[in-house]
Scaffold this motif. Sequence first.
Motif, PDB file in Angstrom:
ATOM      1  N   TRP A 116      -9.229 -24.696   1.956  1.00 32.27           N
ATOM      2  CA  TRP A 116      -9.644 -25.264   3.246  1.00 32.27           C
ATOM      3  C   TRP A 116     -11.124 -24.979   3.502  1.00 32.27           C
ATOM      4  CZ3 TRP A 116     -11.451 -22.606   7.626  1.00 32.27           C
ATOM      5  CH2 TRP A 116     -11.626 -23.406   8.771  1.00 32.27           C
ATOM      6  N   LEU A 117     -11.542 -23.730   3.318  1.00 31.49           N
ATOM      7  CA  LEU A 117     -12.923 -23.342   3.602  1.00 31.49           C
ATOM      8  C   LEU A 117     -13.908 -24.056   2.681  1.00 31.49           C
ATOM      9  CD1 LEU A 117     -14.992 -21.599   5.056  1.00 31.49           C
ATOM     10  CD2 LEU A 117     -14.530 -19.774   3.401  1.00 31.49           C
ATOM     11  N   LEU A 118     -13.624 -24.079   1.385  1.00 32.98           N
ATOM     12  CA  LEU A 118     -14.547 -24.702   0.451  1.00 32.98           C
ATOM     13  C   LEU A 118     -14.654 -26.208   0.667  1.00 32.98           C
ATOM     14  CD1 LEU A 118     -13.913 -22.715  -2.847  1.00 32.98           C
ATOM     15  CD2 LEU A 118     -15.873 -22.581  -1.313  1.00 32.98           C
ATOM     16  N   LEU A 133       0.387 -19.867  -3.532  1.00 38.69           N
ATOM     17  CA  LEU A 133      -0.034 -20.937  -2.630  1.00 38.69           C
ATOM     18  C   LEU A 133      -0.620 -20.400  -1.323  1.00 38.69           C
ATOM     19  CD1 LEU A 133       3.001 -23.361  -3.106  1.00 38.69           C
ATOM     20  CD2 LEU A 133       0.634 -23.875  -3.736  1.00 38.69           C
ATOM     21  N   LEU A 134       0.033 -19.398  -0.743  1.00 34.70           N
ATOM     22  CA  LEU A 134      -0.390 -18.921   0.576  1.00 34.70           C
ATOM     23  C   LEU A 134      -1.833 -18.406   0.593  1.00 34.70           C
ATOM     24  CD1 LEU A 134       2.890 -17.173   1.818  1.00 34.70           C
ATOM     25  CD2 LEU A 134       1.831 -19.233   2.768  1.00 34.70           C
ATOM     26  N   PRO A 135      -2.225 -17.472  -0.282  1.00 33.68           N
ATOM     27  CA  PRO A 135      -3.611 -16.989  -0.218  1.00 33.68           C
ATOM     28  C   PRO A 135      -4.634 -18.019  -0.683  1.00 33.68           C
ATOM     29  CG  PRO A 135      -2.489 -16.013  -2.084  1.00 33.68           C
ATOM     30  CD  PRO A 135      -1.447 -16.759  -1.309  1.00 33.68           C
ATOM     31  N   THR A 136      -4.174 -19.047  -1.400  1.00 30.38           N
ATOM     32  CA  THR A 136      -5.097 -20.084  -1.875  1.00 30.38           C
ATOM     33  C   THR A 136      -5.430 -21.085  -0.783  1.00 30.38           C
ATOM     34  OG1 THR A 136      -4.262 -19.846  -4.130  1.00 30.38           O
ATOM     35  CG2 THR A 136      -5.401 -21.888  -3.621  1.00 30.38           C
ATOM     36  N   GLY A 170     -17.163 -31.309   4.582  1.00 30.11           N
ATOM     37  CA  GLY A 170     -16.941 -31.345   6.019  1.00 30.11           C
ATOM     38  C   GLY A 170     -15.464 -31.273   6.375  1.00 30.11           C
ATOM     39  N   SER A 171     -15.200 -31.169   7.658  1.00 30.79           N
ATOM     40  CA  SER A 171     -13.821 -31.008   8.131  1.00 30.79           C
ATOM     41  C   SER A 171     -13.048 -32.317   8.172  1.00 30.79           C
ATOM     42  CB  SER A 171     -13.813 -30.374   9.525  1.00 30.79           C
ATOM     43  OG  SER A 171     -14.502 -31.195  10.447  1.00 30.79           O
ATOM     44  N   THR A 208      -0.938 -22.096   7.965  1.00 30.87           N
ATOM     45  CA  THR A 208      -1.598 -22.992   8.918  1.00 30.87           C
ATOM     46  C   THR A 208      -2.812 -23.681   8.299  1.00 30.87           C
ATOM     47  OG1 THR A 208      -2.978 -21.220   9.847  1.00 30.87           O
ATOM     48  CG2 THR A 208      -0.882 -21.655  10.930  1.00 30.87           C
ATOM     49  N   PHE A 209      -3.398 -23.069   7.283  1.00 28.47           N
ATOM     50  CA  PHE A 209      -4.567 -23.693   6.654  1.00 28.47           C
ATOM     51  C   PHE A 209      -4.182 -24.963   5.906  1.00 28.47           C
ATOM     52  CE2 PHE A 209      -6.038 -19.427   7.472  1.00 28.47           C
ATOM     53  CZ  PHE A 209      -7.350 -19.623   7.876  1.00 28.47           C
ATOM     54  N   VAL A 210      -2.945 -25.046   5.446  1.00 27.06           N
ATOM     55  CA  VAL A 210      -2.466 -26.287   4.838  1.00 27.06           C
ATOM     56  C   VAL A 210      -2.369 -27.365   5.914  1.00 27.06           C
ATOM     57  CG1 VAL A 210      -0.667 -27.369   3.448  1.00 27.06           C
ATOM     58  CG2 VAL A 210      -1.146 -24.924   3.169  1.00 27.06           C
ATOM     59  N   ALA A 211      -1.842 -26.985   7.081  1.00 25.07           N
ATOM     60  CA  ALA A 211      -1.745 -27.936   8.188  1.00 25.07           C
ATOM     61  C   ALA A 211      -3.128 -28.397   8.635  1.00 25.07           C
ATOM     62  CB  ALA A 211      -1.001 -27.291   9.364  1.00 25.07           C
ATOM     63  N   MET A 212      -4.105 -27.492   8.645  1.00 24.04           N
ATOM     64  CA  MET A 212      -5.464 -27.865   9.048  1.00 24.04           C
ATOM     65  C   MET A 212      -6.113 -28.775   8.006  1.00 24.04           C
ATOM     66  SD  MET A 212      -7.076 -24.592  11.078  1.00 24.04           S
ATOM     67  CE  MET A 212      -6.817 -23.345   9.820  1.00 24.04           C
ATOM     68  N   MET A 213      -5.784 -28.579   6.733  1.00 28.80           N
ATOM     69  CA  MET A 213      -6.266 -29.510   5.701  1.00 28.80           C
ATOM     70  C   MET A 213      -5.705 -30.905   5.949  1.00 28.80           C
ATOM     71  SD  MET A 213      -6.268 -27.785   1.916  1.00 28.80           S
ATOM     72  CE  MET A 213      -5.320 -26.295   2.115  1.00 28.80           C
ATOM     73  N   LEU A 214      -4.424 -30.958   6.283  1.00 28.15           N
ATOM     74  CA  LEU A 214      -3.750 -32.233   6.474  1.00 28.15           C
ATOM     75  C   LEU A 214      -4.302 -32.998   7.665  1.00 28.15           C
ATOM     76  CD1 LEU A 214      -1.427 -33.980   5.372  1.00 28.15           C
ATOM     77  CD2 LEU A 214       0.099 -32.796   6.962  1.00 28.15           C
ATOM     78  N   LYS A 215      -4.887 -32.295   8.616  1.00 31.96           N
ATOM     79  CA  LYS A 215      -5.397 -32.916   9.843  1.00 31.96           C
ATOM     80  C   LYS A 215      -6.568 -33.854   9.565  1.00 31.96           C
ATOM     81  CE  LYS A 215      -7.270 -31.647  14.400  1.00 31.96           C
ATOM     82  NZ  LYS A 215      -6.279 -32.403  15.183  1.00 31.96           N
TER      83      LYS A 215
END
Length: 257
Positions: free
Chosen positions: A247-249, A239-242, A255-256, A111-118
């Motif tokens: 996303w956080l960094l 990929l998954l744990p990265t 910013g988001s 889901t963090f990949v999806a949140m990056m894409l947002k």
Amino acid sequence: MGLGAVIVASLFIVKAVFIGVIVVAVVVGLWELTSRLDEKKGIKAPLIPLAVGGAAMVVAGYVRGAEGAWVATALTALAVLAWRMTEPPEGYLKDVTAGVFAAFYVPFLATFVAMMLKADDGAQRVLTFLVLTIVSDTGAYAIGWRFGSHKLAPRISPGKTREGLLGAVGFAMAAGALCMQFLIEDGTWWQGLLLGLAVAASATLGDLGESMIKRDLGIKDMGTLLPGHGGIMDRLDSLLPTAPVVWLLLVVFVGSG
């Protein structure tokens, strides 16, 4: 290479298409993981609620952000608990424990990949994430193959070396500096150095983590879908744990979006 080209192209055409790519990868990964658990350990983590919930988690992360991802994750865990109640109680605890683990290990991290894409520059963020992870893996392999002589974790993954880890760090930091400077709006090269260092660490830990799972199961690969490369999970291990790390960094640095 062809599959990679299609995936990257979908990033810059229609974001929803890439979300579909993530969902497919998640569902196939869950199928591989639950199948191997059943075959080797007799653990029957319920696939249907995991697959449906996993897809919902990715979509919720894209549509509603972190809050949506957490809610969908909690509902998926509840669905796993309830679904398994339709069968005899023997093995209930190990089955649902494995199911909840699978939900966090595959779709939640995805889901963090999806949140990056947002984000407005989401395509560039996801591309940075993919490039850094792949470059880290490539650097570890190239330097480890040529110069590796000191084992990193021989009981977990005999092929990994300390020299390979240094190669991963060097390659990822260089790629990170370039990506942050030229791909990410308001990013700077020194942020890329830190991002690359973090990616090298998380990618290595992710690879070692899946190696631990495979050693416990007594298998070489999670699947056979990709000839010569194993299964989807064998490609997602770093990929998954990265994904949450990047996303956080990126949120901290620029910013988001």
